[in-house]
Design a protein around this motif. Structure first.
Motif, short mmCIF file in Angstrom:
data_model
loop_
_atom_site.label_atom_id
_atom_site.label_comp_id
_atom_site.label_asym_id
_atom_site.label_seq_id
_atom_site.Cartn_x
_atom_site.Cartn_y
_atom_site.Cartn_z
N HIS A 1 84.21 65.68 32.13
CA HIS A 1 83.97 64.35 32.68
C HIS A 1 84.30 64.32 34.17
O HIS A 1 85.04 65.15 34.69
CB HIS A 1 84.81 63.30 31.94
N ASP A 2 83.70 63.34 34.86
CA ASP A 2 84.00 63.08 36.28
C ASP A 2 83.75 64.29 37.17
O ASP A 2 84.48 64.55 38.12
CB ASP A 2 85.47 62.63 36.44
N GLY A 3 82.70 65.06 36.86
CA GLY A 3 82.32 66.19 37.68
C GLY A 3 83.07 67.48 37.39
O GLY A 3 82.81 68.49 38.05
N TRP A 4 83.99 67.46 36.43
CA TRP A 4 84.73 68.67 36.09
C TRP A 4 83.96 69.50 35.07
O TRP A 4 83.22 68.96 34.24
CB TRP A 4 86.10 68.32 35.51
N GLY A 5 84.17 70.80 35.13
CA GLY A 5 83.55 71.69 34.16
C GLY A 5 84.32 72.99 34.06
O GLY A 5 85.03 73.39 35.00
N VAL A 6 84.22 73.65 32.92
CA VAL A 6 84.81 74.96 32.74
C VAL A 6 83.72 75.92 32.27
O VAL A 6 82.74 75.51 31.65
CB VAL A 6 85.98 74.94 31.71
N SER A 7 83.89 77.18 32.62
CA SER A 7 82.93 78.19 32.21
C SER A 7 83.63 79.53 32.17
O SER A 7 84.78 79.68 32.59
CB SER A 7 81.72 78.24 33.16
N GLY A 8 82.92 80.52 31.67
CA GLY A 8 83.49 81.85 31.59
C GLY A 8 82.44 82.86 31.16
O GLY A 8 81.27 82.52 30.95
N MET A 9 82.87 84.09 31.03
CA MET A 9 81.92 85.14 30.67
C MET A 9 82.67 86.32 30.07
O MET A 9 83.77 86.68 30.50
CB MET A 9 81.13 85.59 31.91
N PHE A 10 82.06 86.91 29.05
CA PHE A 10 82.57 88.14 28.43
C PHE A 10 81.50 89.21 28.57
O PHE A 10 80.35 88.99 28.20
CB PHE A 10 82.92 87.91 26.96
N THR A 11 81.87 90.37 29.12
CA THR A 11 80.91 91.44 29.36
C THR A 11 81.48 92.77 28.89
O THR A 11 82.65 93.07 29.12
CB THR A 11 80.55 91.56 30.86
N GLU A 12 80.62 93.56 28.25
CA GLU A 12 80.95 94.94 27.92
C GLU A 12 80.01 95.86 28.69
O GLU A 12 78.79 95.81 28.52
CB GLU A 12 80.80 95.20 26.42
N PHE A 13 80.57 96.68 29.57
CA PHE A 13 79.81 97.69 30.30
C PHE A 13 80.01 99.03 29.61
O PHE A 13 81.15 99.44 29.37
CB PHE A 13 80.29 97.80 31.75
N PHE A 14 78.91 99.71 29.32
CA PHE A 14 78.97 101.01 28.65
C PHE A 14 78.56 102.11 29.63
O PHE A 14 77.54 102.01 30.30
CB PHE A 14 78.07 101.02 27.42
N ARG A 15 79.37 103.18 29.69
CA ARG A 15 79.14 104.28 30.63
C ARG A 15 79.13 105.59 29.84
O ARG A 15 80.11 106.35 29.86
CB ARG A 15 80.21 104.28 31.70
N THR B 1 86.13 86.51 32.35
CA THR B 1 86.29 85.57 33.46
C THR B 1 86.50 84.17 32.91
O THR B 1 86.09 83.84 31.79
CB THR B 1 85.05 85.57 34.38
N PHE B 2 87.12 83.35 33.76
CA PHE B 2 87.30 81.93 33.42
C PHE B 2 87.25 81.13 34.72
O PHE B 2 87.89 81.49 35.71
CB PHE B 2 88.62 81.69 32.71
N VAL B 3 86.47 80.03 34.71
CA VAL B 3 86.23 79.25 35.92
C VAL B 3 86.55 77.78 35.68
O VAL B 3 86.18 77.21 34.64
CB VAL B 3 84.76 79.36 36.38
N LEU B 4 87.21 77.16 36.65
CA LEU B 4 87.39 75.72 36.70
C LEU B 4 86.60 75.21 37.91
O LEU B 4 86.82 75.66 39.03
CB LEU B 4 88.86 75.35 36.85
N GLU B 5 85.66 74.30 37.67
CA GLU B 5 84.76 73.84 38.73
C GLU B 5 84.82 72.31 38.86
O GLU B 5 85.00 71.60 37.87
CB GLU B 5 83.32 74.27 38.44
N LYS B 6 84.65 71.84 40.08
CA LYS B 6 84.64 70.40 40.36
C LYS B 6 83.46 70.07 41.28
O LYS B 6 83.34 70.64 42.36
CB LYS B 6 85.95 69.97 41.00
#
Length: 263
Positions: free
Chosen positions: A157-171, A184-189
């Motif tokens: 609410h009020d322009g706030w948001g959360v996001s994130g990402m899970f990645t597996e890199f294979f070599r 990753t985890f993000v707090l955005e306004k």
């Protein structure tokens, strides 16, 4: 006959799901949503019939080394509702001071599917990509390197948001580190309709090695519906991470490339 009926039932179910999702997929009327400047990619795909280009340049310090890398170009094409093709072009890493290597990274095509376009809820996408062995080994590593990625976001609410990402890199061709897990985890306004700020945690966890931890913050400014400029600065949280990274970027989107999707 039963097999045919089952196949028809599955096909109709899949088509119904795609049609239902298409109602919530991004369109050319929506503002540009980029995978930068944070490490966390957008959980939204590019609208169907739109071509998006994202670019940036970074300056980083790691121990006694100084490096500039650019242009970090990613091209994204919306090929169907909730589905895009993307490719990361080779980025040149220039070692400008101290120990280090110079050269290009790999070219990396990928497919991205937005699987939960539910306004007001958690949006989720899945990305499957493959880094092709086109770059310098000292920069990109050896052999082809597939990856599987899950970016998500949740508007609050009020322009706030959360996001994130899970990645597996294979070599597969790396005998010491065959897999790297990134979270990753993000707090955005959103401060205004055009201007947003964020703070992000980034953790890389190589198999058989110590983690690299970063705190990344920055801002995005929408010049208009299809253009964005951005800035970010990251600080290392442990000795395995760069001391700091500073970067700027510019992104744009071209709509209406397909006949049935006007500008």
């Amino acid at each position: 006959m039963r097999t045919r009926q089952i196949c028809l039932l599955l096909a109709s179910s899949i088509l119904g799901t795609v049609e239902a999702q298409a109602e919530g997929c991004p369109t050319a009327k929506d503002d540009i949503a980029t995978d930068r400047p944070d490490v966390t990619n957008s959980s939204l795909v590019v609208p169907t019939g739109s071509l998006q280009n994202e670019n940036g340049v970074n300056f980083s310090i790691r121990e006694d080394g100084r490096t500039i890398d650019g242009t970090n170009s990613r091209w994204r094409l919306g090929v169907a509702p909730c589905l895009e093709l993307l490719v990361d072009l080779p980025t040149y890493f220039a070692n400008v001071q101290g120990p280090g290597n110079s050269g290009f990274s790999d070219v990396s095509p990928a497919l991205k599917w937005q699987i939960s376009p539910i306004p007001g809820k958690v949006d989720l996408s899945v990305v499957f990509g493959l880094a092709l062995p086109t770059g310098a080994v000292a920069i990109a590593g050896r052999g082809a390197q597939p990856y599987l990625q899950f970016p998500w976001s949740w508007e609050l609410h009020d322009g706030w948001g959360v996001s994130g990402m899970f990645t597996e890199f294979f070599r597969p061709s790396d005998f010491t580190t065959r897999r790297i897990t990134e979270t990753t985890f993000v707090l955005e306004k959103q401060l205004t309709k055009e201007f947003s700020v964020f703070t992000e945690y980034v953790g890389d966890f190589p198999e058989g090695a110590g983690p690299s931890l970063l705190l990344n913050s920055g801002a995005m400014y929408h010049m208009n519906r299809t253009e964005q400029v951005d800035f970010h600065i990251a600080f290392g949280l442990n000795h395995n991470a760069p001391s700091y990274i500073v970067g700027v970027g510019y992104s744009f989107r071209i709509d209406g490339l397909f006949a049935n999707h006007p500008r």
